[in-house]
Design a protein around this motif. Structure first.
Motif, PDB file in Angstrom:
ATOM      1  N   TYR A  61      -7.272  -8.575   4.611  1.00  0.00           N
ATOM      2  CA  TYR A  61      -6.490  -7.623   5.394  1.00  0.00           C
ATOM      3  C   TYR A  61      -7.359  -6.430   5.764  1.00  0.00           C
ATOM      4  N   ARG A  62      -7.048  -5.800   6.886  1.00  0.00           N
ATOM      5  CA  ARG A  62      -7.697  -4.550   7.272  1.00  0.00           C
ATOM      6  C   ARG A  62      -7.055  -3.424   6.463  1.00  0.00           C
ATOM      7  N   LEU A  63      -7.865  -2.578   5.859  1.00  0.00           N
ATOM      8  CA  LEU A  63      -7.382  -1.515   4.992  1.00  0.00           C
ATOM      9  C   LEU A  63      -6.535  -0.489   5.745  1.00  0.00           C
ATOM     10  N   ALA A  64      -6.884  -0.152   6.972  1.00  0.00           N
ATOM     11  CA  ALA A  64      -6.213   0.914   7.713  1.00  0.00           C
ATOM     12  C   ALA A  64      -4.732   0.635   7.957  1.00  0.00           C
ATOM     13  N   ASP A  65      -4.388  -0.623   8.256  1.00  0.00           N
ATOM     14  CA  ASP A  65      -3.009  -0.927   8.634  1.00  0.00           C
ATOM     15  C   ASP A  65      -2.451  -2.196   7.990  1.00  0.00           C
ATOM     16  N   ALA A  66      -3.194  -2.789   7.065  1.00  0.00           N
ATOM     17  CA  ALA A  66      -2.786  -4.008   6.350  1.00  0.00           C
ATOM     18  C   ALA A  66      -2.566  -5.192   7.286  1.00  0.00           C
ATOM     19  N   LYS A  67      -3.264  -5.221   8.410  1.00  0.00           N
ATOM     20  CA  LYS A  67      -3.168  -6.363   9.326  1.00  0.00           C
ATOM     21  C   LYS A  67      -3.923  -7.546   8.708  1.00  0.00           C
ATOM     22  N   LEU A  68      -3.269  -8.721   8.674  1.00  0.00           N
ATOM     23  CA  LEU A  68      -3.924  -9.929   8.182  1.00  0.00           C
ATOM     24  C   LEU A  68      -5.009 -10.348   9.165  1.00  0.00           C
ATOM     25  N   THR A  75       1.598  11.179  -1.219  1.00  0.00           N
ATOM     26  CA  THR A  75       3.051  11.228  -1.395  1.00  0.00           C
ATOM     27  C   THR A  75       3.602  10.046  -2.195  1.00  0.00           C
ATOM     28  N   LEU A  76       2.785   8.995  -2.391  1.00  0.00           N
ATOM     29  CA  LEU A  76       3.182   7.751  -3.038  1.00  0.00           C
ATOM     30  C   LEU A  76       4.245   6.987  -2.241  1.00  0.00           C
ATOM     31  N   ARG A  77       4.433   7.381  -0.989  1.00  0.00           N
ATOM     32  CA  ARG A  77       5.383   6.694  -0.114  1.00  0.00           C
ATOM     33  C   ARG A  77       4.827   5.319   0.259  1.00  0.00           C
ATOM     34  N   PRO A  78       5.664   4.257   0.175  1.00  0.00           N
ATOM     35  CA  PRO A  78       5.191   2.934   0.595  1.00  0.00           C
ATOM     36  C   PRO A  78       4.818   2.918   2.076  1.00  0.00           C
ATOM     37  N   LEU A  79       3.670   2.284   2.386  1.00  0.00           N
ATOM     38  CA  LEU A  79       3.209   2.207   3.771  1.00  0.00           C
ATOM     39  C   LEU A  79       3.251   0.784   4.312  1.00  0.00           C
ATOM     40  N   HIS A  80       2.685  -0.155   3.573  1.00  0.00           N
ATOM     41  CA  HIS A  80       2.564  -1.531   4.038  1.00  0.00           C
ATOM     42  C   HIS A  80       2.712  -2.496   2.864  1.00  0.00           C
ATOM     43  N   ALA A  81       3.310  -3.641   3.150  1.00  0.00           N
ATOM     44  CA  ALA A  81       3.334  -4.733   2.183  1.00  0.00           C
ATOM     45  C   ALA A  81       2.149  -5.641   2.479  1.00  0.00           C
ATOM     46  N   VAL A  82       1.515  -6.133   1.435  1.00  0.00           N
ATOM     47  CA  VAL A  82       0.363  -7.030   1.584  1.00  0.00           C
ATOM     48  C   VAL A  82       0.716  -8.328   0.854  1.00  0.00           C
ATOM     49  N   PRO A  83       1.271  -9.306   1.576  1.00  0.00           N
ATOM     50  CA  PRO A  83       1.694 -10.550   0.911  1.00  0.00           C
ATOM     51  C   PRO A  83       0.532 -11.454   0.538  1.00  0.00           C
ATOM     52  N   GLY A  84       0.793 -12.306  -0.420  1.00  0.00           N
ATOM     53  CA  GLY A  84      -0.152 -13.335  -0.831  1.00  0.00           C
ATOM     54  C   GLY A  84       0.550 -14.677  -0.791  1.00  0.00           C
ATOM     55  N   ASP A  85      -0.133 -15.708  -1.209  1.00  0.00           N
ATOM     56  CA  ASP A  85       0.472 -17.029  -1.285  1.00  0.00           C
ATOM     57  C   ASP A  85       1.035 -17.222  -2.692  1.00  0.00           C
ATOM     58  N   ALA A  86       1.044 -18.458  -3.197  1.00  0.00           N
ATOM     59  CA  ALA A  86       1.658 -18.753  -4.498  1.00  0.00           C
ATOM     60  C   ALA A  86       1.024 -17.926  -5.619  1.00  0.00           C
ATOM     61  N   PRO A  87       1.846 -17.430  -6.551  1.00  0.00           N
ATOM     62  CA  PRO A  87       1.299 -16.686  -7.679  1.00  0.00           C
ATOM     63  C   PRO A  87       0.530 -17.605  -8.620  1.00  0.00           C
ATOM     64  N   PRO A  88      -0.261 -17.033  -9.484  1.00  0.00           N
ATOM     65  CA  PRO A  88      -0.517 -15.601  -9.619  1.00  0.00           C
ATOM     66  C   PRO A  88      -1.498 -15.103  -8.559  1.00  0.00           C
ATOM     67  N   GLN A  89      -1.351 -13.834  -8.228  1.00  0.00           N
ATOM     68  CA  GLN A  89      -2.232 -13.216  -7.231  1.00  0.00           C
ATOM     69  C   GLN A  89      -3.045 -12.096  -7.877  1.00  0.00           C
ATOM     70  N   HIS A  90      -4.145 -11.775  -7.211  1.00  0.00           N
ATOM     71  CA  HIS A  90      -4.988 -10.657  -7.630  1.00  0.00           C
ATOM     72  C   HIS A  90      -5.397  -9.925  -6.363  1.00  0.00           C
ATOM     73  N   MET A 118       0.852  -1.171   0.000  1.00  0.00           N
ATOM     74  CA  MET A 118       0.000   0.000   0.000  1.00  0.00           C
ATOM     75  C   MET A 118       0.897   1.232   0.000  1.00  0.00           C
ATOM     76  N   HIS A 119       0.421   2.268  -0.684  1.00  0.00           N
ATOM     77  CA  HIS A 119       1.155   3.526  -0.772  1.00  0.00           C
ATOM     78  C   HIS A 119       0.271   4.668  -0.301  1.00  0.00           C
ATOM     79  N   ASP A 120       0.887   5.703   0.231  1.00  0.00           N
ATOM     80  CA  ASP A 120       0.175   6.923   0.587  1.00  0.00           C
ATOM     81  C   ASP A 120      -0.299   7.577  -0.704  1.00  0.00           C
ATOM     82  N   ALA A 121      -1.584   7.895  -0.812  1.00  0.00           N
ATOM     83  CA  ALA A 121      -2.156   8.444  -2.039  1.00  0.00           C
ATOM     84  C   ALA A 121      -1.580   9.811  -2.393  1.00  0.00           C
TER      85      ALA A 121
END
Length: 104
Positions: A44-51, A6-21, A1-4
């Motif tokens: 994930y929760r949108l506010a903080d990317a908590k699984l 500043t475009l600064r990265p905020l959180h990574a949102v991992p997935g399992d085996a590709p391909p992912q959507h 996730m990026h700050d809308a």
């Protein structure tokens, strides 16, 4: 996730085996990540990317759509649809129907 702004990265949102959507549901304040080869949907929760949950879906569910607290992911492998609520809990699993007609 990026700050809308500043475009600064905020959180990574991992997935399992590709391909992912990935899709976002602003009303439910959730992010959903499907991993088609793994047959998983991560919520994930949108506010903080908590699984919040990892759910099983039909293998081949490479796409995911969410709107107003409902999630749908179709399997491109066997045509089944998995319907889930905003928590990632499955509410229905729909298998395709095939109609065959004889040629004249």
């Amino acid at each position: 996730m990026h700050d809308a702004r500043t475009l600064r990265p905020l959180h990574a949102v991992p997935g399992d085996a590709p391909p992912q959507h990935v899709t976002f549901d602003l009303l439910a304040k959730r992010i959903y990540v499907t991993s088609g080869d793994s047959g998983t949907l991560r919520t994930y929760r949108l506010a903080d990317a908590k699984l919040l949950r990892t759910s099983s879906v039909t293998a081949g569910s490479y796409n995911v759509c969410a709107l107003d607290g409902r999630v749908i992911t179709p399997s491109l492998d066997d045509g089944r649809l998995t319907l889930l609520d905003s928590r990632g809990l499955r509410s229905a699993h729909v298998a395709p129907t095939h109609t065959m007609r004889a040629s004249s």
